[in-house]
Design a protein around this motif. Structure first.
Motif, PDB file in Angstrom:
ATOM      1  N   PRO A  92      39.079  33.182  45.712  1.00 59.59           N
ATOM      2  CA  PRO A  92      38.543  34.459  45.301  1.00 59.59           C
ATOM      3  C   PRO A  92      38.895  34.706  43.836  1.00 59.59           C
ATOM      4  CG  PRO A  92      39.755  34.648  47.365  1.00 59.59           C
ATOM      5  CD  PRO A  92      40.019  33.298  46.823  1.00 59.59           C
ATOM      6  N   SER A  93      37.930  35.170  43.082  1.00 58.23           N
ATOM      7  CA  SER A  93      38.163  35.408  41.673  1.00 58.23           C
ATOM      8  C   SER A  93      38.945  36.678  41.446  1.00 58.23           C
ATOM      9  CB  SER A  93      36.808  35.500  40.939  1.00 58.23           C
ATOM     10  OG  SER A  93      36.992  35.930  39.621  1.00 58.23           O
ATOM     11  N   SER A  94      39.940  36.630  40.580  1.00 60.13           N
ATOM     12  CA  SER A  94      40.708  37.824  40.239  1.00 60.13           C
ATOM     13  C   SER A  94      40.059  38.589  39.095  1.00 60.13           C
ATOM     14  CB  SER A  94      42.139  37.421  39.846  1.00 60.13           C
ATOM     15  OG  SER A  94      42.101  36.563  38.720  1.00 60.13           O
ATOM     16  N   GLU A  95      38.989  38.029  38.521  1.00 61.38           N
ATOM     17  CA  GLU A  95      38.369  38.650  37.351  1.00 61.38           C
ATOM     18  C   GLU A  95      37.832  40.026  37.673  1.00 61.38           C
ATOM     19  OE1 GLU A  95      34.627  37.848  34.317  1.00 61.38           O
ATOM     20  OE2 GLU A  95      35.466  36.214  35.499  1.00 61.38           O
ATOM     21  N   GLY A  96      37.055  40.137  38.769  1.00 63.15           N
ATOM     22  CA  GLY A  96      36.488  41.430  39.140  1.00 63.15           C
ATOM     23  C   GLY A  96      37.567  42.429  39.475  1.00 63.15           C
ATOM     24  N   LYS A  97      38.657  41.945  40.058  1.00 62.95           N
ATOM     25  CA  LYS A  97      39.773  42.816  40.428  1.00 62.95           C
ATOM     26  C   LYS A  97      40.407  43.408  39.183  1.00 62.95           C
ATOM     27  CE  LYS A  97      44.020  42.556  43.150  1.00 62.95           C
ATOM     28  NZ  LYS A  97      44.878  41.660  43.899  1.00 62.95           N
ATOM     29  N   ASP A 142      39.166  49.867  34.804  1.00 64.30           N
ATOM     30  CA  ASP A 142      38.316  51.054  34.867  1.00 64.30           C
ATOM     31  C   ASP A 142      38.968  52.190  35.633  1.00 64.30           C
ATOM     32  OD1 ASP A 142      36.384  49.716  33.468  1.00 64.30           O
ATOM     33  OD2 ASP A 142      35.293  49.055  35.253  1.00 64.30           O
ATOM     34  N   GLY A 143      40.205  51.989  36.100  1.00 63.00           N
ATOM     35  CA  GLY A 143      40.895  53.028  36.844  1.00 63.00           C
ATOM     36  C   GLY A 143      40.518  53.099  38.307  1.00 63.00           C
ATOM     37  N   GLU A 144      39.748  52.126  38.778  1.00 62.16           N
ATOM     38  CA  GLU A 144      39.383  52.105  40.188  1.00 62.16           C
ATOM     39  C   GLU A 144      40.495  51.469  41.004  1.00 62.16           C
ATOM     40  OE1 GLU A 144      35.678  50.072  40.439  1.00 62.16           O
ATOM     41  OE2 GLU A 144      34.515  51.813  39.797  1.00 62.16           O
ATOM     42  N   LYS A 145      40.516  51.805  42.272  1.00 65.97           N
ATOM     43  CA  LYS A 145      41.505  51.233  43.182  1.00 65.97           C
ATOM     44  C   LYS A 145      40.848  50.130  44.007  1.00 65.97           C
ATOM     45  CE  LYS A 145      44.482  55.297  43.671  1.00 65.97           C
ATOM     46  NZ  LYS A 145      45.133  56.217  44.638  1.00 65.97           N
ATOM     47  N   VAL A 146      41.425  48.939  43.942  1.00 62.90           N
ATOM     48  CA  VAL A 146      40.861  47.771  44.618  1.00 62.90           C
ATOM     49  C   VAL A 146      41.974  47.014  45.327  1.00 62.90           C
ATOM     50  CG1 VAL A 146      39.595  45.613  44.349  1.00 62.90           C
ATOM     51  CG2 VAL A 146      39.041  47.573  42.890  1.00 62.90           C
ATOM     52  N   LEU A 147      41.737  46.610  46.555  1.00 62.76           N
ATOM     53  CA  LEU A 147      42.619  45.695  47.272  1.00 62.76           C
ATOM     54  C   LEU A 147      41.800  44.492  47.714  1.00 62.76           C
ATOM     55  CD1 LEU A 147      44.683  48.164  49.507  1.00 62.76           C
ATOM     56  CD2 LEU A 147      45.568  46.776  47.618  1.00 62.76           C
ATOM     57  N   LYS A 149      40.531  56.841  49.392  1.00 65.18           N
ATOM     58  CA  LYS A 149      41.156  56.649  48.080  1.00 65.18           C
ATOM     59  C   LYS A 149      40.708  55.366  47.388  1.00 65.18           C
ATOM     60  CE  LYS A 149      43.499  60.335  48.995  1.00 65.18           C
ATOM     61  NZ  LYS A 149      43.050  61.629  48.409  1.00 65.18           N
ATOM     62  N   MET A 150      40.277  54.368  48.160  1.00 63.55           N
ATOM     63  CA  MET A 150      39.951  53.067  47.584  1.00 63.55           C
ATOM     64  C   MET A 150      38.525  53.023  47.068  1.00 63.55           C
ATOM     65  SD  MET A 150      42.792  51.576  47.812  1.00 63.55           S
ATOM     66  CE  MET A 150      42.157  50.076  47.061  1.00 63.55           C
ATOM     67  N   SER A 151      38.352  52.414  45.895  1.00 57.98           N
ATOM     68  CA  SER A 151      37.008  52.192  45.364  1.00 57.98           C
ATOM     69  C   SER A 151      36.354  51.008  46.065  1.00 57.98           C
ATOM     70  CB  SER A 151      37.065  51.930  43.858  1.00 57.98           C
ATOM     71  OG  SER A 151      37.718  52.978  43.187  1.00 57.98           O
TER      72      SER A 151
END
Length: 561
Positions: free
Chosen positions: A36-41, A47-52, A257-259
């Motif tokens: 999985p690419s960490s680039e998008g993460k 951008d201040g979004e929350k991603v897991l 809470k998660m984007s």
């Protein structure tokens, strides 16, 4: 352990996982370890979004709530769809599309009052008609649903007659009194019906959308319609990766809470751990060979589960498996303690019955059902060999060859190799050939009863022994192995009919029925699962349920590491 203590364990927050894996058309890419690419993460974080980011051990078999039968499917259905109620962190039903309900004095009529601010992803309101349509579709024999009849027969009025083709779907005991009032008539009083409504089979469907999509419905994210916390993105039925995106149209979007939650299918355990250690993913399952290496890691957790693994005997495809002595011999011929201690090495415990430990207490004493029922199928080589000899004599042969159908993930491969070796070593003349396939293919073979032996499992759909015991009644859509015992059918059937309001009597029936199941050696219990995992401390609010969808992502959040 009493139920209260089990709920405390849930609140402590041990995260359950998924053991069996399968692959679709993209399996070669993922098993070849496409990372999985960490680039998008990183971009999302900037951008201040929350991603897991998480690993899923298999492609999603189905996103059609009428056709879904497996753990992965129900997890993502629960994330994208809202039913009448949703389970909270204590596995208690809380408001979903329903704000409240009333139950008639006789327990047969449930009236649900729906919120008027719930919308589908396309802007349509979620109404009582959406529930009526979904439930009718699930029991309509033309749909071919396995879970519709399993969950609704004997519960909702006329469901059994409809699923058998004797009555039309519009006679189902679910009616829209108006757009926001759903009236449900039950066949018998069902005290746990509220918890049933949290399960995926009872989720609503937008009839116009489903019918417009036709055969394409639920085959891609474009052919899905969310009304829950998240919406599915970048997914097709063969996808090896997908994303849950926050659904801004969800009625309770402020609580989400998660984007994004990103998922990638990775089948090789070492590759998965490497991704975790590099920070690409935030949770990973550990196979037995990795447990010792990571047991002292501060992110290491062992998570108890209520999934029970067992071996199914198809009594219709092989003469030997129709022989009770042969089945009883095989039930006793493998060392389960060594299996959980040495092969699995992840906290799983031996299963010597069907109902899991620490699942449900007896109604009056509060004792754990498993403790009261006791060990019904144990390892004993001497007994196994005596029964095997009798069985071979009855068959008039000195050898038996059987094929064992299993999933193809790494943990299952190791486990079944051990199981096959134990059986063939301890039972002279027995040959076990392994057939390892992706999970989706195994489910199809099971549905068509195209197997001899099969390693399968079951996790509870609601908090009652009936969720396990009803699997093996003669007419159960989950039986799929030709097992039939009239007394067993009567005992289990009575718990849902004439004993429906007498819980102590119901549990006595369950105890007696479970004993019959193992006197007949209908199945061979293997183990009750636990899972060893590495979980990032920043993962917050992902709680689990002792029944239904394993992971609940609505309240997921990112905390300080």
């Amino acid at each position: 352990m009493k139920l209260k203590k089990w709920m405390i364990l849930l609140v402590v927050g041990l995260l359950l996982g998924i053991l069996a894996a399968c692959s679709g058309d993209d399996a070669e890419e993922t098993s070849g370890e496409k990372e999985p690419s960490s680039e998008g993460k990183e971009e999302a974080a900037a951008d201040g979004e929350k991603v897991l980011s998480f690993i899923n051990p298999e492609t999603i078999p189905s996103m059609d709530s009428s056709l879904a039968t497996d753990e992965s499917s129900f997890i993502y259905l629960a994330a994208t769809t809202e039913g009448l109620y949703r389970l909270d962190e204590n596995a208690k039903p809380v408001e979903g599309i329903a704000k409240k309900h009333e139950v008639s004095d006789d327990g047969l009529t449930w009236t649900f009052h729906l919120r008027e601010d719930a919308k589908w992803q396309n802007g349509d309101p979620v109404t009582a008609h959406d529930f009526v349509y979904a439930w009718q579709r699930a029991v309509n024999p033309d749909t071919g649903s396995e879970y519709g009849p399993y969950m609704m027969n004997g519960v909702i009025k006329n469901a059994t007659s409809i699923s058998s083709g004797e009555k039309s779907v519009d006679e189902l005991g679910a009616k829209a009194e108006d757009d926001y009032t759903l009236v449900v008539e039950l066949e018998n009083p069902t005290p746990y019906f509220e918890s049933l409504t949290t399960f995926g089979t009872f989720f609503p469907l937008n009839q116009k959308f489903v019918e417009e999509q036709g055969d394409k419905y639920a085959t891609s994210s474009d052919a899905l319609l969310a009304n829950g916390p998240y919406k599915m993105a970048d997914w097709e039925s063969t996808s090896s990766s997908w994303t849950l995106e926050k659904n801004e149209d969800y009625w309770d979007a402020d609580a989400v809470k998660m984007s994004q939650l990103k998922f990638e299918v990775v089948k090789d355990p070492q590759t998965a751990v490497d991704l975790y250690e590099s920070g690409v993913v935030d949770r990973v399952d550990l196979t037995s060979d990795l447990v010792d290496q990571y047991a002292t890691n501060e992110d290491y957790v062992i998570s108890p589960d209520t999934f029970v693994y067992f071996m199914k005997y198809n009594q219709t495809t092989n003469e030997a498996l129709a022989n009770k002595n042969i089945r009883n011999a095989m039930n006793r011929a493998f060392d389960k303690q060594a299996l959980v201690d040495q092969i699995l090495n992840n906290g799983s415990i031996v299963a010597n019955g069907l109902i899991p430990a620490d699942f449900t207490p007896m109604p009056e004493s509060g004792e754990d059902f498993r403790e009261v029922s006791g060990d019904l199928s144990t390892y004993n080589v001497e007994e196994a060999q005596e029964l095997w000899k009798k069985g071979l004599e009855e068959l008039g042969t000195d050898s038996v060859e059987l094929e064992l159908l299993t999933d193809d993930d790494e943990t299952t491969k190791t486990m079944v190799q051990y199981l096959a070796n134990q059986l063939s070593t301890n039972l002279e003349g027995l040959t076990i050939n392994l057939k390892q396939v992706p999970k989706e293919q195994r489910l199809d073979l099971d549905d068509n009863m195209d197997y001899e032996l099969q390693v399968s499992r079951w996790g509870p759909d609601f908090l009652d022994p009936f969720t396990f015991m009803n699997l093996w009644t003669t007419e159960s859509g989950n039986n799929k192995m030709g097992y039939s015992n009239a007394k067993y059918d009567e005992l289990v059937g009575d718990t849902a009919t004439k004993l429906a309001t007498d819980n102590p009597a119901r549990y006595e029936n369950f105890l007696e029925a479970e004993k019959i199941l193992f006197e007949d050696a209908a199945i061979a219990p293997l183990y009750q699962a636990s899972l060893a995992q590495l979980v990032s401390p920043k993962v917050k609010g992902v709680h689990v349920n002792p029944f239904g969808a394993t992971y609940e992502y609505k309240w997921a959040d990112v905390g300080t590491e």
